[in-house]
Design an enzyme around this catalytic site. Structure first.
Site, PDB file in Angstrom:
ATOM      1  N   GLN A   1      -9.989   1.521   4.551  1.00 38.60           N
ATOM      2  CA  GLN A   1      -9.530   1.047   3.249  1.00 38.60           C
ATOM      3  C   GLN A   1      -8.555  -0.121   3.346  1.00 38.60           C
ATOM      4  OE1 GLN A   1      -9.600   4.265   4.102  1.00 38.60           O
ATOM      5  NE2 GLN A   1     -11.123   5.134   2.718  1.00 38.60           N
TER       6      GLN A   1
ATOM      7  N   GLY B   1     -11.150  24.707  -7.738  1.00 34.11           N
ATOM      8  CA  GLY B   1      -9.775  24.288  -7.524  1.00 34.11           C
ATOM      9  C   GLY B   1      -9.607  22.881  -8.064  1.00 34.11           C
ATOM     10  N   ALA B   2      -8.369  22.442  -8.240  1.00 34.81           N
ATOM     11  CA  ALA B   2      -8.126  21.095  -8.774  1.00 34.81           C
ATOM     12  C   ALA B   2      -6.906  20.448  -8.134  1.00 34.81           C
ATOM     13  CB  ALA B   2      -7.950  21.149 -10.290  1.00 34.81           C
TER      14      ALA B   2
ATOM     15  N   THR C   1       0.864  -1.177   0.000  1.00 33.26           N
ATOM     16  CA  THR C   1       0.000   0.000   0.000  1.00 33.26           C
ATOM     17  C   THR C   1       0.900   1.227   0.000  1.00 33.26           C
ATOM     18  OG1 THR C   1      -0.127   0.360   2.396  1.00 33.26           O
ATOM     19  CG2 THR C   1      -1.600  -1.310   1.470  1.00 33.26           C
ATOM     20  N   CYS C   2       0.289   2.412  -0.005  1.00 39.15           N
ATOM     21  CA  CYS C   2       1.091   3.637  -0.035  1.00 39.15           C
ATOM     22  C   CYS C   2       1.920   3.793   1.230  1.00 39.15           C
ATOM     23  CB  CYS C   2       0.187   4.849  -0.235  1.00 39.15           C
ATOM     24  SG  CYS C   2      -1.070   5.059   1.053  1.00 39.15           S
ATOM     25  N   ASN C   3       1.531   3.124   2.314  1.00 42.77           N
ATOM     26  CA  ASN C   3       2.244   3.295   3.574  1.00 42.77           C
ATOM     27  C   ASN C   3       2.950   2.047   4.079  1.00 42.77           C
ATOM     28  OD1 ASN C   3       1.864   6.055   4.219  1.00 42.77           O
ATOM     29  ND2 ASN C   3      -0.259   5.639   4.769  1.00 42.77           N
ATOM     30  N   ARG C   4       2.898   0.945   3.324  1.00 39.02           N
ATOM     31  CA  ARG C   4       3.573  -0.259   3.805  1.00 39.02           C
ATOM     32  C   ARG C   4       3.907  -1.208   2.654  1.00 39.02           C
ATOM     33  NH1 ARG C   4       1.558  -1.935   8.197  1.00 39.02           N
ATOM     34  NH2 ARG C   4       0.061  -0.240   8.481  1.00 39.02           N
TER      35      ARG C   4
ATOM     36  N   GLN D   1      -7.588  -3.707   1.015  1.00 38.74           N
ATOM     37  CA  GLN D   1      -6.275  -3.890   0.406  1.00 38.74           C
ATOM     38  C   GLN D   1      -5.639  -5.209   0.838  1.00 38.74           C
ATOM     39  OE1 GLN D   1      -4.757  -0.152   1.910  1.00 38.74           O
ATOM     40  NE2 GLN D   1      -4.826   0.793  -0.120  1.00 38.74           N
TER      41      GLN D   1
ATOM     42  N   GLU E   1      -8.940   3.815   9.820  1.00 40.03           N
ATOM     43  CA  GLU E   1      -9.305   3.992   8.410  1.00 40.03           C
ATOM     44  C   GLU E   1      -9.674   2.629   7.818  1.00 40.03           C
ATOM     45  OE1 GLU E   1      -7.698   3.051   5.507  1.00 40.03           O
ATOM     46  OE2 GLU E   1      -5.773   2.302   6.212  1.00 40.03           O
TER      47      GLU E   1
END
Length: 451
Positions: free
Chosen positions: A116, A189-190, A49-52, A120, A114
């Site tokens: 999510q 905004g984007a 994942t983005c953090n592990r 995953q 969280e």
């Protein structure tokens, strides 16, 4: 056999290293294929994942596998081992279970609770399963983790409440409007915050999402991602008249929506409420716009307060969730230790069964004169007697409190009955099937006893 985990996460590694060892860059499937070539590993799964970045394995020698996996992490990601090794953590057996259970429960996440991560982990397990790289131990480990995650989500408030500014904004909108399906929204905004909020709006099935940005291409890109519509920058003020929810996140140096703009937009609305979320820094909306009737204006400080309150509420549920994890780890380790008892149980039963058959063979000449029904009854009674004699030692072995007690009990039985448990491993099925066969025999014997 042992469980062993090697990994790195936001707890142990800086973001630049996590980016370099992200398995998704080269593909988790390729990583699994490469791991399958390491002879010291019998089962494997990769969680990325983005953090592990974590590798879950089954092995005989955790110390050797720790070295092998550190080398693998370095070579697979083309990162020198001295750079990656200090940031890696290893876990064995119960600590692997505790770690994974906490991960799935959301207790190890950057934002506690969280949801999510559970999905995953399921995806990671499913890929390893489909490619044939998991077996009895990892299958049981991951399925147990899913049970823990479900229990924590169901029985605690750990996952409740908005825990990001963007999600807090949408939660506020739902409190004011209720169902968002018939409403129109406008994201001004984007950038990252604007995109996160637009994503949450889409997830809440808001009726329409408009996106405006000074750079039309950026507006079009974000609008496409959320199935929305790009709005020309010069028409933003006019768009307010037909919009219910406005999110501003531009980072502009001065207000893009003044009190005058808001008053003008409210005139044709006939007191229909206008919800404005200003998460820009500096602020995008003139603060006095909040004084206009039926206008609900919130800035980033308002939302941060909501987020902090919800985080505090989640933290109060952490202890309860940790207790649930502890209970499930205990159950899993009881199952894992019971597998270690199987060779001794099988050897003990084989020894008793062999003695039973030898004695019946020795007495065969004397039994031949008996009716067939009587000989069958003798066969059944002697078999039941063996099951009765072995019931207590079997249960004691399976109920050992730890590996030390299990080893002591197994060694005593092997010495007293001269067993060779090393040759009694189930060959055609795994150890779990052997336990089932033992339980089936015990159940059958119990039914015979009570006829």
């Amino acid at each position: 056999m042992h469980l062993f985990l090697l990994g790195a996460s936001h707890h142990s590694a800086p973001v630049d290293l996590r980016e370099r060892i992200d398995f998704s860059r080269r593909g988790v499937a390729e990583a699994l294929d490469r791991l399958n070539r390491i002879p010291t590993i019998t089962e494997a799964a990769v969680l990325s994942t983005c953090n592990r970045s974590e590798i879950y394995t089954v092995c005989d020698n955790p110390d050797q596998v720790k070295r092998d996996l550190a080398t693998f992490m370095s070579s697979f990601h083309d990162v020198p081992e001295p750079e990656v090794k200090p940031h890696l953590y290893g876990r064995t057996d119960a600590d692997v279970a505790r770690h994974l259970f906490r991960v799935v429960a959301g207790l190890d996440s950057l934002v506690v609770g969280e949801p999510q991560i559970a999905g995953q982990v399921k995806d990671a397990y499913q890929l390893a399963l489909e490619r044939g790289y998991t077996g009895a131990l990892l299958n049981r480990l991951f399925h147990s983790s899913f049970g823990v995650g479900k229990r924590v989500r169901t029985d605690t408030g750990l996952g409740e409440g908005a825990i990001s500014v963007s999600y807090a904004a949408i939660s506020l909108a739902r409190k004011i409007f209720g169902d968002l399906a018939e409403l129109r929204s406008l994201v001004v905004g984007a950038g990252e915050m604007a995109e996160l909020t637009a994503t949450h709006l889409k997830a809440q099935n808001v009726g329409h999402i408009g996106v405006a940005n000074r750079t039309p291409a950026h507006a079009t890109t974000l609008a496409t991602k959320v199935n929305g519509t790009a709005v020309p920058w010069e028409l933003v003020t006019e768009e307010l008249a037909s919009t219910d929810i406005v999110v501003t996140a531009t980072g502009a140096s001065k207000w893009i929506l003044s009190r005058h703009h808001v008053i003008k937009a409210m005139q044709p609305r006939r007191n229909r409420p206008l919800f404005i979320i200003d998460i820009g820094i500096p602020r995008d909306v003139e603060p006095s716009a909040a004084d206009v009737e039926q206008v609900f204006l919130y800035n980033i400080d308002d939302l941060q307060t909501i987020v902090q309150d919800n985080l505090a509420q989640r933290q109060s549920q952490v202890d309860l969730a940790e207790l649930m994890v502890h209970d499930e780890v205990s159950s899993f380790m009881t199952w894992l230790r019971s597998r270690g008892a199987i060779p001794t149980i099988v050897a003990l039963r084989e020894s008793f069964e062999s003695t039973r058959k030898q004695e019946l063979d020795r007495l065969a000449p004397k039994l031949e004169s008996l009716p067939v029904a009587t000989r069958m009854k003798i066969e059944e009674i002697t078999h039941l007697l063996i099951e009765k004699l072995l019931s207590a030692p079997t249960e004691q072995l399976k109920a050992a409190r730890d590996e030390k007690e299990l080893a002591a009990d197994a060694n005593s039985l092997e010495r007293l009955f001269r067993l060779d448990a090393s040759t009694s491993q189930p060959k055609s099925q795994d150890a779990t099937d052997a336990v089932k066969r033992i339980k089936n025999r015990e159940s059958k014997s119990s039914r015979v006893k009570h006829r």
